[in-house]
Design a protein around this motif. Structure first.
Motif, PDB file in Angstrom:
ATOM      1  N   ARG A 111       0.830  -1.211   0.000  1.00  0.00           N
ATOM      2  CA  ARG A 111       0.000   0.000   0.000  1.00  0.00           C
ATOM      3  C   ARG A 111       0.859   1.253   0.000  1.00  0.00           C
ATOM      4  N   GLU A 112       1.856   1.292   0.870  1.00  0.00           N
ATOM      5  CA  GLU A 112       2.692   2.492   0.964  1.00  0.00           C
ATOM      6  C   GLU A 112       3.587   2.659  -0.260  1.00  0.00           C
ATOM      7  N   TRP A 113       3.876   1.590  -0.955  1.00  0.00           N
ATOM      8  CA  TRP A 113       4.665   1.691  -2.183  1.00  0.00           C
ATOM      9  C   TRP A 113       3.824   2.119  -3.381  1.00  0.00           C
ATOM     10  N   GLY A 114       2.494   2.189  -3.205  1.00  0.00           N
ATOM     11  CA  GLY A 114       1.652   2.718  -4.265  1.00  0.00           C
ATOM     12  C   GLY A 114       1.048   1.700  -5.197  1.00  0.00           C
ATOM     13  N   VAL A 115       1.019   0.431  -4.817  1.00  0.00           N
ATOM     14  CA  VAL A 115       0.392  -0.584  -5.672  1.00  0.00           C
ATOM     15  C   VAL A 115      -1.102  -0.304  -5.793  1.00  0.00           C
ATOM     16  N   ASP A 116      -1.615  -0.412  -7.007  1.00  0.00           N
ATOM     17  CA  ASP A 116      -3.039  -0.232  -7.251  1.00  0.00           C
ATOM     18  C   ASP A 116      -3.799  -1.384  -6.604  1.00  0.00           C
ATOM     19  N   ALA A 117      -4.825  -1.069  -5.825  1.00  0.00           N
ATOM     20  CA  ALA A 117      -5.595  -2.106  -5.144  1.00  0.00           C
ATOM     21  C   ALA A 117      -6.204  -3.109  -6.120  1.00  0.00           C
ATOM     22  N   ALA A 118      -6.472  -2.672  -7.360  1.00  0.00           N
ATOM     23  CA  ALA A 118      -7.072  -3.579  -8.340  1.00  0.00           C
ATOM     24  C   ALA A 118      -6.186  -4.783  -8.626  1.00  0.00           C
ATOM     25  N   VAL A 119      -4.878  -4.618  -8.441  1.00  0.00           N
ATOM     26  CA  VAL A 119      -3.954  -5.729  -8.660  1.00  0.00           C
ATOM     27  C   VAL A 119      -4.225  -6.856  -7.663  1.00  0.00           C
ATOM     28  N   LEU A 120      -4.757  -6.501  -6.504  1.00  0.00           N
ATOM     29  CA  LEU A 120      -5.030  -7.468  -5.444  1.00  0.00           C
ATOM     30  C   LEU A 120      -6.513  -7.822  -5.378  1.00  0.00           C
ATOM     31  N   GLU A 121      -7.191  -7.759  -6.506  1.00  0.00           N
ATOM     32  CA  GLU A 121      -8.614  -8.059  -6.560  1.00  0.00           C
ATOM     33  C   GLU A 121      -8.885  -9.436  -5.942  1.00  0.00           C
ATOM     34  N   GLY A 122      -9.865  -9.496  -5.064  1.00  0.00           N
ATOM     35  CA  GLY A 122     -10.224 -10.744  -4.396  1.00  0.00           C
ATOM     36  C   GLY A 122      -9.491 -10.988  -3.096  1.00  0.00           C
ATOM     37  N   THR A 123      -8.431 -10.235  -2.828  1.00  0.00           N
ATOM     38  CA  THR A 123      -7.654 -10.464  -1.613  1.00  0.00           C
ATOM     39  C   THR A 123      -8.461 -10.155  -0.363  1.00  0.00           C
ATOM     40  N   ALA A 124      -9.223  -9.072  -0.366  1.00  0.00           N
ATOM     41  CA  ALA A 124     -10.019  -8.720   0.822  1.00  0.00           C
ATOM     42  C   ALA A 124     -10.985  -9.850   1.177  1.00  0.00           C
ATOM     43  N   ALA A 125     -11.639 -10.416   0.185  1.00  0.00           N
ATOM     44  CA  ALA A 125     -12.587 -11.495   0.439  1.00  0.00           C
ATOM     45  C   ALA A 125     -11.867 -12.752   0.916  1.00  0.00           C
ATOM     46  N   ARG A 126     -10.733 -13.066   0.322  1.00  0.00           N
ATOM     47  CA  ARG A 126      -9.995 -14.259   0.747  1.00  0.00           C
ATOM     48  C   ARG A 126      -9.500 -14.126   2.178  1.00  0.00           C
ATOM     49  N   LEU A 127      -9.072 -12.930   2.558  1.00  0.00           N
ATOM     50  CA  LEU A 127      -8.627 -12.740   3.936  1.00  0.00           C
ATOM     51  C   LEU A 127      -9.804 -12.803   4.907  1.00  0.00           C
ATOM     52  N   LEU A 184      -6.894  -0.872   9.361  1.00  0.00           N
ATOM     53  CA  LEU A 184      -7.841   0.160   8.936  1.00  0.00           C
ATOM     54  C   LEU A 184      -7.455   0.727   7.579  1.00  0.00           C
ATOM     55  N   ALA A 185      -6.193   1.124   7.439  1.00  0.00           N
ATOM     56  CA  ALA A 185      -5.736   1.728   6.190  1.00  0.00           C
ATOM     57  C   ALA A 185      -5.762   0.719   5.050  1.00  0.00           C
ATOM     58  N   TRP A 229      -8.070   0.590   1.583  1.00  0.00           N
ATOM     59  CA  TRP A 229      -7.385   0.480   0.281  1.00  0.00           C
ATOM     60  C   TRP A 229      -7.940  -0.677  -0.543  1.00  0.00           C
ATOM     61  N   LEU A 230      -8.178  -1.819   0.094  1.00  0.00           N
ATOM     62  CA  LEU A 230      -8.632  -3.007  -0.636  1.00  0.00           C
ATOM     63  C   LEU A 230     -10.150  -3.099  -0.736  1.00  0.00           C
ATOM     64  N   GLY A 231     -10.860  -2.143  -0.146  1.00  0.00           N
ATOM     65  CA  GLY A 231     -12.308  -2.127  -0.256  1.00  0.00           C
ATOM     66  C   GLY A 231     -13.031  -3.017   0.731  1.00  0.00           C
ATOM     67  N   ALA A 232     -12.370  -3.414   1.817  1.00  0.00           N
ATOM     68  CA  ALA A 232     -13.033  -4.206   2.858  1.00  0.00           C
ATOM     69  C   ALA A 232     -13.899  -3.299   3.722  1.00  0.00           C
ATOM     70  N   ASP A 233     -14.868  -3.883   4.398  1.00  0.00           N
ATOM     71  CA  ASP A 233     -15.702  -3.122   5.320  1.00  0.00           C
ATOM     72  C   ASP A 233     -14.968  -3.018   6.653  1.00  0.00           C
ATOM     73  N   VAL A 234     -14.393  -1.844   6.912  1.00  0.00           N
ATOM     74  CA  VAL A 234     -13.679  -1.623   8.172  1.00  0.00           C
ATOM     75  C   VAL A 234     -14.369  -0.531   8.991  1.00  0.00           C
TER      76      VAL A 234
END
Length: 323
Positions: free
Chosen positions: A94-110, A137-138, A142-147
């Protein structure tokens, strides 16, 4: 303060995770240039290497905050802690600036697969440690999870003196910590920037006032320096407080809110200025111990690209405001 050309060239000759920030913050490159470099973080260098280590279940190293099998192992007896598990990797990406879209599905898998080592709590709900919750929280925003429930945790857990302390939940402290408070306000600022939700701004300002009232470096009770960690600049700093890390946060606040630097930052600014070498670089101090996926900065005593980026942009921000 203009960056010496040799230093600027040295900074530009870096991994895309750092280079795009140099282009944006120091070189004055137009958005299409630094945004193109930022897009490369997911496909080249540090970012691509970390993304390649993701497990099928969405985690890294099989764990939320610690790698699988850590507790009871020889590694758990070693100094420091490993920095290879999910929370630390996502913080870096996140701090390096990776686009969250690259990690699509990660929020749900976690949400399905990852639980905190503390009481087996679900990942996106956070746990009791304010630093862990600030990263979550941050990253969740970024990944679109409900926090949203986790966001409400921060005002509820502020201490009477205005900040936070990771030891407070265990009843070990009623006083705020520089480390914990900086992590908390950084997490809340990232959440606000990503979501445009300003509901945490009052709590964040309270934590920032805790640090400002101590001029980023001093005890409220005695006026003495709070510790040598304040002037020991290191990257990656993980959870570690320093005057430089705090100033980088206050610069981010000013850019988001359109406010001038607070005069109470002046002494910390001069500490950062004094640490600048004659050639315009800053040196790495002792890296935090613990296993990493790979090195992302210089060794102890060597010029650090990351610290030089941070130190230069902080001084540029302060000096241009004064001018």
């Amino acid at each position: 303060m203009s960056t010496p050309r040799p230093v600027l060239d040295w900074l530009l000759d870096a991994d895309p995770a750092l280079r795009w920030q140099v282009e944006r913050d120091l070189a004055g490159a137009p958005p299409d240039v630094w945004e193109a470099t930022r897009a490369r973080v997911a496909t080249e260098g540090f970012g691509a290497r970390l993304l390649a280590e993701q497990d099928a279940d969405g985690q890294w190293a099989g764990g939320a905050f610690f790698p699988s099998g850590f507790f009871g192992s020889a590694e758990s007896e070693a100094p420091g802690q490993p920095w290879v598990a999910t929370t630390w990797v996502l913080k870096d990406l996140r701090e390096w600036g990776v686009d969250a879209a690259v990690l699509e599905g990660t929020a749900a898998r976690l949400a399905t697969n990852s639980r905190w080592e503390y009481e087996d709590l679900p990942y996106w709900g956070g746990e009791v440690d304010v630093c862990i919750n600030s990263y979550t929280l941050a990253t969740g925003a970024w990944l679109g999870a409900d926090v949203s429930k986790l966001a409400a945790w921060f005002p509820e857990h502020r201490l009477a003196d205005g900040g936070w302390n990771c030891e407070a939940e265990e009843g070990d402290s009623v006083r705020s910590s520089f480390h914990s408070t900086l992590n908390a306000v950084r997490g809340m600022l990232a959440y606000e920037r990503i979501t445009s939700d300003t509901s945490l701004r009052e709590a964040r300002h309270g934590g920032e006032e805790y640090l400002l009232s101590r001029r980023l470096m001093f005890r409220a009770s005695t006026g003495e320096p709070v510790g040598d960690f304040v002037t020991r600049f290191v990257y990656p700093n993980r959870h570690r407080y320093s005057a430089l890390a705090a100033l980088d946060h206050f610069r981010d606040v000013a850019l988001l809110e359109g406010t001038p630097p607070d005069p109470r930052l002046a002494e910390a600014i001069e500490v950062v200025r004094a640490a600048r070498q004659r050639d315009g670089t800053w040196l790495q101090t002792t890296p935090l111990p613990g296993r990493t996926w790979f090195d992302v900065d210089a060794g102890e005593g060597e010029p650090s690209r990351w610290l030089t980026l941070m130190g230069t942009r902080v001084l540029d921000w302060w000096d241009s405001s004064a001018a």
